[in-house]
Design an enzyme around this catalytic site. Structure first.
Site, PDB file in Angstrom:
ATOM      1  N   PHE A  10       0.841  -1.197   0.000  1.00  0.00           N
ATOM      2  CA  PHE A  10       0.000   0.000   0.000  1.00  0.00           C
ATOM      3  C   PHE A  10       0.877   1.247   0.000  1.00  0.00           C
ATOM      4  O   PHE A  10       1.796   1.376   0.789  1.00  0.00           O
ATOM      5  CB  PHE A  10      -0.917  -0.008   1.231  1.00  0.00           C
ATOM      6  CG  PHE A  10      -1.770   1.228   1.305  1.00  0.00           C
ATOM      7  CD1 PHE A  10      -2.717   1.496   0.316  1.00  0.00           C
ATOM      8  CD2 PHE A  10      -1.614   2.139   2.337  1.00  0.00           C
ATOM      9  CE1 PHE A  10      -3.484   2.648   0.370  1.00  0.00           C
ATOM     10  CE2 PHE A  10      -2.383   3.289   2.398  1.00  0.00           C
ATOM     11  CZ  PHE A  10      -3.327   3.547   1.404  1.00  0.00           C
ATOM     12  N   GLN A  11       0.593   2.153  -0.913  1.00  0.00           N
ATOM     13  CA  GLN A  11       1.335   3.404  -1.074  1.00  0.00           C
ATOM     14  C   GLN A  11       2.830   3.193  -1.301  1.00  0.00           C
ATOM     15  O   GLN A  11       3.654   3.997  -0.882  1.00  0.00           O
ATOM     16  CB  GLN A  11       1.077   4.351   0.106  1.00  0.00           C
ATOM     17  CG  GLN A  11      -0.381   4.802   0.134  1.00  0.00           C
ATOM     18  CD  GLN A  11      -0.633   5.979   1.034  1.00  0.00           C
ATOM     19  OE1 GLN A  11       0.005   6.145   2.061  1.00  0.00           O
ATOM     20  NE2 GLN A  11      -1.600   6.815   0.651  1.00  0.00           N
ATOM     21  N   MET A  55      -0.376  32.391 -23.438  1.00  0.00           N
ATOM     22  CA  MET A  55       0.799  32.119 -24.261  1.00  0.00           C
ATOM     23  C   MET A  55       0.474  31.099 -25.355  1.00  0.00           C
ATOM     24  O   MET A  55       0.924  31.225 -26.494  1.00  0.00           O
ATOM     25  CB  MET A  55       1.948  31.610 -23.387  1.00  0.00           C
ATOM     26  CG  MET A  55       3.236  31.410 -24.142  1.00  0.00           C
ATOM     27  SD  MET A  55       3.766  32.923 -24.972  1.00  0.00           S
ATOM     28  CE  MET A  55       4.886  33.617 -23.751  1.00  0.00           C
TER      29      MET A  55
HETATM   30  C1  LIG Z   1       1.869  22.459 -15.901  1.00  0.00           C
HETATM   31  C2  LIG Z   1       1.833  23.073 -17.255  1.00  0.00           C
HETATM   32  N1  LIG Z   1       0.882  22.698 -18.145  1.00  0.00           N
HETATM   33  C3  LIG Z   1       0.843  23.254 -19.368  1.00  0.00           C
HETATM   34  C4  LIG Z   1       1.756  24.184 -19.746  1.00  0.00           C
HETATM   35  C5  LIG Z   1       1.715  24.794 -21.142  1.00  0.00           C
HETATM   36  N2  LIG Z   1       1.464  26.245 -21.070  1.00  0.00           N
HETATM   37  C6  LIG Z   1       2.466  27.141 -21.133  1.00  0.00           C
HETATM   38  S1  LIG Z   1       1.944  28.706 -20.949  1.00  0.00           S
HETATM   39  C7  LIG Z   1       0.335  28.225 -20.800  1.00  0.00           C
HETATM   40  C8  LIG Z   1      -0.741  29.233 -20.594  1.00  0.00           C
HETATM   41  C9  LIG Z   1      -0.719  29.837 -19.238  1.00  0.00           C
HETATM   42  O1  LIG Z   1      -1.904  30.556 -19.040  1.00  0.00           O
HETATM   43  P1  LIG Z   1      -1.981  31.667 -17.941  1.00  0.00           P
HETATM   44  O2  LIG Z   1      -1.489  31.155 -16.649  1.00  0.00           O
HETATM   45  O3  LIG Z   1      -3.334  32.265 -17.935  1.00  0.00           O
HETATM   46  O4  LIG Z   1      -0.891  32.703 -18.411  1.00  0.00           O
HETATM   47  P2  LIG Z   1      -0.908  33.749 -19.607  1.00  0.00           P
HETATM   48  O5  LIG Z   1      -0.067  33.168 -20.688  1.00  0.00           O
HETATM   49  O6  LIG Z   1      -2.336  33.952 -20.016  1.00  0.00           O
HETATM   50  O7  LIG Z   1      -0.288  34.961 -19.006  1.00  0.00           O
HETATM   51  C10 LIG Z   1       0.241  26.838 -20.913  1.00  0.00           C
HETATM   52  C11 LIG Z   1      -1.031  26.094 -20.886  1.00  0.00           C
HETATM   53  C12 LIG Z   1       2.738  24.526 -18.800  1.00  0.00           C
HETATM   54  N3  LIG Z   1       3.720  25.401 -19.074  1.00  0.00           N
HETATM   55  N4  LIG Z   1       2.746  23.979 -17.569  1.00  0.00           N
END
Ligand SMILES: Cc1ncc(C[n+]2csc(CCOP(=O)(O)OP(=O)(O)O)c2C)c(N)n1
Ligand SMILES: [Mg+2]
Lengths: 161, 566
Positions: free
Chosen positions: B112-113, B480
């Site tokens: 377990f775990q 982004m």
């Molecule tokens: C854990 C994780 N999942 C997915 C990504 C891919 N990713 C990079 S930037 C981004 C968008 C981030 O959105 P937000 O926090 O609203 O920031 P913004 O770019 O809008 O400032 C994603 C999904 C990542 N870097 N980390």
């Protein structure tokens, strides 16, 4: 180009997996690998054959060296060295081919290590090329099974290019 | 006198001068938590998710320059740490993560775990251990701290079976760690220093390209001295920001994918590139064959594997950045040739060329009267904190705007998940940073998407009365990714609009924190001022221009001179 790398490592659980994990994780390839203890019981020697250009091999040796449990990494292809590999080959042996098989075995300085009514098992050691050549010659006669070791290698005494 | 493994672990932490650990309990580490309760030298911060414990330890390490420590239980506790460990590994941050493990007799039985966390984290730790024998416990912990902090720093994981923690034994005498197989090179080769300095002396268009190694080795002052003495413009990687004063006339800001126009142009046209503690990451180089194509390259790095990995280096210097820079500064102080001919303005023509690029395409954005621009928010944060805050970031546009517009003048003031790019890093990192520096202003510059990845940590901040400020640049998008879709995928916004989101102000209040919102540019300053004056966790929700982009931008795989500009 083919490189033979000799690695001295601490004989601890997981060390081999650190080495193989490094190769798979970084996309390096391993042609053959063999490991066994050295004179020091807590130190093992791993011989590894890999193919890559100089940059890749330089990365491989540096990355190996970076692993904490690794004592020494030598690309022994930079030196004069001797290498050996061993193979066990089971060949189909009919009355008409027996003499031929034995003659081939003799030419390659091999040994017959097992005999049955229908097959011979041969043992051969040598460079990778020599072992391969023997296999190629036996193939038309009918190879039933092959087991090969990885290459092991050692630099010649005091001979550095 | 005999003590238990759990007691010994705490003694080891004391020996290592650990004051704070971040953790989350479970069955496999109950013995340890029992001991934690019984002492008062080490503060334990109870996070709400194990990933946060590791990010917090990471930021704690970055602020203090010491080793950060996290403690979690076996199985899911251990697997939850993997993202944090991988991030610390990519960014070379010294942390030690202790994981509980099932009793030695059950290991391998799918108990377990039970999880093979040493196997799982082998490729993302600097080193890791499973302690099966009580006699190995103390030497292993000492070694773990030594490995984490020495050479190129990094995360080390120590897996602790429950029965080992309960075993009684005699605590061994303190002992210096001596390892047969691990000896980092700190001192530069004098011949290489000579070559490097001669190259600098001859260069007409030199550029210093500084990375996180400068900060890790506390070499900012030495770097600044070299740049000013030899009159060399400096550009920094994301990890290197603060390694050289961002407002210094010689600073060109960040380079690479979202670097400044002038930094990228300077690198593309330089005749000598001096890389210090940087690793030629693809986000920095763009298309490698077009990176610094005319330059001779000097590379100072403590990790030989970083040298000539992506870009061929002409003068490699394997050494600690501080040691190498000190040696170079000494060389220049002693060089008759240099001191005879040189005065400030040695590279005046080159600096003018760079300045022309700066004037042609400064770092900027188009301001609008009724919609808040994210860059404006970051500028205001910089202004109202006098550039003295510790800034952490999430990942995405928010991270890049923070890097571009908060001009860091000091090292150890900017914490971001650079190599791995972990959404959800910033807030727990802010918690770790605030624990390390209780009197500093700590701000997490966040995105509306990322903040939700570790938002549960509001409870942690409240519990320990940490007055962290969260500035959400709320664009209603995974911005982004949306920007890439806009530019390279015909504006098909697949899965990037965040149509359903919490009311962040109300959410803050639900945790007992303060929530503030700005929807107009005129509200930005009052909101920031109120937040800075509040001795509590504050969430600032800045409703920003929804489709604002980060510029300049070098499209992935292009040369860094092929920038898309504002
Ligand atoms: C854990 C994780 N999942 C997915 C990504 C891919 N990713 C990079 S930037 C981004 C968008 C981030 O959105 P937000 O926090 O609203 O920031 P913004 O770019 O809008 O400032 C994603 C999904 C990542 N870097 N980390
Ligand atoms: Mg967003």
């Amino acid at each position: 180009m083919k490189h033979t790398i000799s690695v001295l490592l601490q004989n601890k659980p997981g060390v081999l997996s650190r080495v193989t994990g490094l190769f798979s994780g970084r996309g390096f390839n391993i042609e053959s690998l063999s490991v066994a203890p050295t004179l020091e019981t807590d130190v093992s020697c791993l011989t590894l054959v890999t193919v890559g250009d100089n940059n890749i091999v330089e990365q491989i040796t540096k990355q190996l060296h970076k692993l904490i449990d690794i004592i020494k990494v030598t690309d022994i292809s930079e030196f004069e060295f001797v290498e050996r590999e061993m193979a066990l080959i089971r060949v189909k042996a009919e009355p008409s081919t027996r003499a031929e098989i034995l003659r081939i075995c003799d030419i390659f300085r091999g040994k017959v290590v097992d005999v049955s009514a229908k097959s011979y098992a041969l043992e051969v050691t040598g460079t990778c090329d020599k072992v391969q050549a023997m296999i190629d010659i036996l193939r038309p006669i009918g190879i039933q099974e092959i087991v090969r070791t990885g290459t092991i290698a050692m630099t010649r005494a005091n001979k550095k290019y | 006198m005999k003590i238990t493994g759990a007691q010994a672990l705490l003694k080891c932490l004391e020996e290592q001068k650990v004051e704070t650990i971040f953790g989350f309990p479970g069955g496999a580490v109950i013995d340890l938590y029992d001991e934690i309760l019984a002492q008062d030298k080490i503060t334990h911060v109870l996070v709400r998710h194990e990933q946060a414990a590791v990010h917090a330890a990471d930021a704690y390490a970055r602020v203090t320059g010491d080793v950060g420590v996290a403690l979690v239980t076996s199985g899911p506790g251990a697997t939850n740490t993997v993202t944090g460990i991988a991030s610390a590994y990519m960014d070379s941050i010294p942390i030690v993560v202790f994981t509980g493990q099932v009793p030695t007799g059950l290991i391998g039985n799918d108990a377990f775990q039970e999880v093979d966390i040493v196997g799982i984290t082998r490729p993302c730790t600097k080193h890791n251990y499973l302690v099966k024998n009580i006699n190995d416990l103390v030497p292993t912990i000492r070694e773990a701290f030594y490995i984490a902090r020495s050479g190129r720093p990094g995360p080390v994981l120590v897996d602790l079976p429950k029965d080992v923690m309960a075993t009684r034994f005699v605590f061994p005498e303190p002992q210096q760690v001596k390892m047969r197989t691990y000896r980092p090179t700190y001192e530069p080769h004098p011949g290489q220093i000579e070559k490097a300095c001669q190259a600098i002396l001859k260069a007409k268009k030199p550029v210093i390209y500084a990375g996180g190694g400068v900060i890790l080795s506390n070499a900012s002052d030495d770097l600044t001295q070299l740049a000013r003495t030899a009159d060399i413009p400096v550009t920094m990687t994301l990890m290197g920001l603060g390694g050289f004063p961002g407002t210094d006339p010689l600073s060109m800001g960040m380079l690479g994918m979202h670097g400044t126009y002038y930094a990228n142009m300077a690198v593309a046209n330089c005749d000598l590139l001096i890389a210090v503690g940087a690793r030629f990451d693809d986000r920095v180089t763009g298309r490698v064959d077009a990176f610094a194509p005319h330059a001779k390259i000097i590379h100072i790095d403590i990790d030989p594997t970083s040298i000539s990995k992506n870009v061929k280096v002409h003068i490699p210097i394997v050494a600690d950045c501080k040691h190498a820079l000190t040696a170079m500064n000494t060389w220049f102080a002693r060089s008759e040739e240099f001191n005879a001919k040189t005065e400030k303005g040695n590279h005046a023509a080159w600096l003018r060329e760079i300045n022309d690029w700066r004037v042609a395409h400064p770092l900027g954005y188009v301001d609008t009267p009724d919609v808040i621009k994210p860059q404006f928010v970051v500028q205001k944060l910089h202004e109202l904190t006098h550039g003295d805050a510790i800034i952490t970031t999430e990942v995405g546009q928010n991270q890049m705007w923070a890097a571009q517009f908060y001009h860091f003048n000091h090292p150890r003031a900017f914490m971001t998940s650079g190599g791995l790019g972990v959404m959800g890093y910033g807030f727990p990192a802010a918690i770790g940073a605030q624990m390390a520096a209780p009197d500093r202003t700590v701000i997490d510059i966040a995105g509306d998407g990322s903040i939700q990845m570790n938002i549960q940590e509001m409870a942690t901040a409240m519990q320990y009365k940490l007055p962290v400020k969260i500035a959400i640049l709320n664009n209603g998008y995974l911005g982004m990714v949306r920007q890439w879709q806009e530019l390279f995928y015909d504006k098909k916004y697949s899965a990037t609009p965040l149509d359903v989101a919490p009311d962040f102000v109300a959410l803050a209040r639900a945790y007992g924190a303060v929530g503030l919102r700005a929807t107009k540019p005129s509200e930005v300053e009052p909101v920031i001022k109120e937040a800075l004056a509040t001795k509590n966790l504050v969430v600032m929700d800045f409703v920003i221009a929804r489709e604002e982009g980060v510029y300049p931008m070098v499209p992935a795989g292009k040369a860094t001179t092929e920038m898309l500009l504002v």
